[in-house]
Design a protein around this motif. Structure first.
Motif, PDB file in Angstrom:
ATOM      1  N   ARG A 184     -17.368  -0.687 -35.449  1.00 29.96           N
ATOM      2  CA  ARG A 184     -18.347   0.114 -36.142  1.00 29.96           C
ATOM      3  C   ARG A 184     -19.462   0.582 -35.178  1.00 29.96           C
ATOM      4  O   ARG A 184     -19.854   1.806 -35.663  1.00 29.96           O
ATOM      5  CB  ARG A 184     -18.777  -1.118 -36.895  1.00 29.96           C
ATOM      6  N   TYR A 185     -19.397   0.107 -34.277  1.00 34.82           N
ATOM      7  CA  TYR A 185     -20.714   0.652 -33.592  1.00 34.82           C
ATOM      8  C   TYR A 185     -20.117   1.231 -31.919  1.00 34.82           C
ATOM      9  O   TYR A 185     -21.029   1.463 -31.083  1.00 34.82           O
ATOM     10  CB  TYR A 185     -21.802  -0.562 -33.007  1.00 34.82           C
ATOM     11  N   ASN A 186     -19.055   1.907 -32.277  1.00 29.34           N
ATOM     12  CA  ASN A 186     -18.611   2.879 -31.318  1.00 29.34           C
ATOM     13  C   ASN A 186     -18.376   2.453 -29.913  1.00 29.34           C
ATOM     14  O   ASN A 186     -18.684   3.122 -29.022  1.00 29.34           O
ATOM     15  CB  ASN A 186     -19.555   4.192 -31.628  1.00 29.34           C
ATOM     16  N   VAL A 187     -18.218   1.085 -29.708  1.00 27.44           N
ATOM     17  CA  VAL A 187     -17.682   0.650 -28.325  1.00 27.44           C
ATOM     18  C   VAL A 187     -16.191   0.811 -28.293  1.00 27.44           C
ATOM     19  O   VAL A 187     -15.282   0.333 -28.858  1.00 27.44           O
ATOM     20  CB  VAL A 187     -18.008  -1.031 -28.174  1.00 27.44           C
ATOM     21  N   LYS A 188     -15.771   1.836 -27.290  1.00 21.54           N
ATOM     22  CA  LYS A 188     -14.343   2.090 -27.077  1.00 21.54           C
ATOM     23  C   LYS A 188     -13.581   1.017 -26.710  1.00 21.54           C
ATOM     24  O   LYS A 188     -14.052   0.389 -25.705  1.00 21.54           O
ATOM     25  CB  LYS A 188     -14.061   3.579 -26.611  1.00 21.54           C
ATOM     26  N   VAL A 189     -12.252   0.981 -27.355  1.00 21.27           N
ATOM     27  CA  VAL A 189     -11.407  -0.172 -26.656  1.00 21.27           C
ATOM     28  C   VAL A 189     -11.183   0.077 -25.318  1.00 21.27           C
ATOM     29  O   VAL A 189     -10.423   1.194 -24.731  1.00 21.27           O
ATOM     30  CB  VAL A 189     -10.166  -0.212 -27.517  1.00 21.27           C
ATOM     31  N   GLY A 190     -11.082  -0.847 -24.431  1.00 21.93           N
ATOM     32  CA  GLY A 190     -10.601  -0.666 -23.003  1.00 21.93           C
ATOM     33  C   GLY A 190     -11.714  -0.178 -22.074  1.00 21.93           C
ATOM     34  O   GLY A 190     -11.537  -0.131 -20.611  1.00 21.93           O
TER      35      GLY A 190
END
Length: 230
Positions: A184-190
């Protein structure tokens, strides 16, 4: 490729990476796209290359051709940037309707105070369980401390129960609360920040979620103050 056209692609890629990433998410479901850059641009389409693929395919390198409708009047910088900004606004609105926030958490905050104490305690429980399970009969902590058969048995049962309760609770929190919140708060996977939050929560549990929520509230408060100043 004409040098002036290549300069146009380079300029747009350098100055509008967030817009390109948002277009990829909206048009290609590529939430985890990294290093987006334009590789082709015509009046009827643009092509964006990126790494890390999409959440569905997770291929290492990919690209997406996005149609432009209506076609661009020209490939002049002003016309292209105006179209990109309009498409960006449309993509941002669509993403927000899907539950994503315009806020982006880009940092990790270490545990302090009681959260640090809790993290150390959980790490000790996990470490003690790993040692107890991995050691030979004479290397067990319970044996080294001379607990005897009865108290050693209770120690091992209590330690194993605490370990598996922590694992079940932390996995449940991660799947049900932390991972949706990171999305939701745009922390990108990896990314490094994603791994720091996930790894920290794996050890300490709810304290990491509390800190993340605190950072979100701080950013929301800052935006409210800036809005009042304006």
């Amino acid at each position: 490729m004409d040098p002036s056209h290549q300069r146009l692609l380079t300029h747009l890629s350098t100055t509008h990476p967030t817009t390109l990433a948002r277009l990829l998410e909206h048009h290609a479901s590529a939430f985890d796209a990294q290093n987006p850059h334009l590789t082709a641009l015509t009046p009827t389409s643009l092509t964006i290359a990126y790494t890390n693929g999409s959440a569905a395919s997770y291929i290492l390198h990919s690209s997406k051709r996005i149609p432009l409708s209506p076609p661009l009047a020209s490939l002049a910088l002003a016309d292209v940037e105006a179209r990109l900004l309009a498409m960006d606004a449309e993509a941002e609105a669509a993403i927000a309707r899907g539950g994503r926030s315009e806020l982006a958490v880009t940092a990790y905050r270490t545990p302090q105070g009681w959260q640090l104490v809790a993290a150390v305690w959980v790490a000790c429980v996990m470490g003690a369980y790993a040692v107890e399970r991995g050691a030979g009969e004479r290397g067990r902590v319970s044996e080294l401390l001379g607990m005897g058969e009865r108290w050693g048995w209770w120690y091992r049962v209590g330690l194993g129960t605490a370990f598996w309760v922590l694992v079940v609770v932390h996995v449940g929190e991660s799947v049900g609360v932390l991972l949706p919140m990171l999305w939701r708060y745009n922390v990108k996977v990896g990314t490094r920040v994603w791994w720091l939050w996930v790894g920290s929560h794996a050890v300490e549990g709810w304290g990491a979620i509390m800190r993340f929520r605190g950072m979100v509230k701080e950013e929301e408060g800052r935006r409210v103050k800036e809005g009042k100043k304006e």
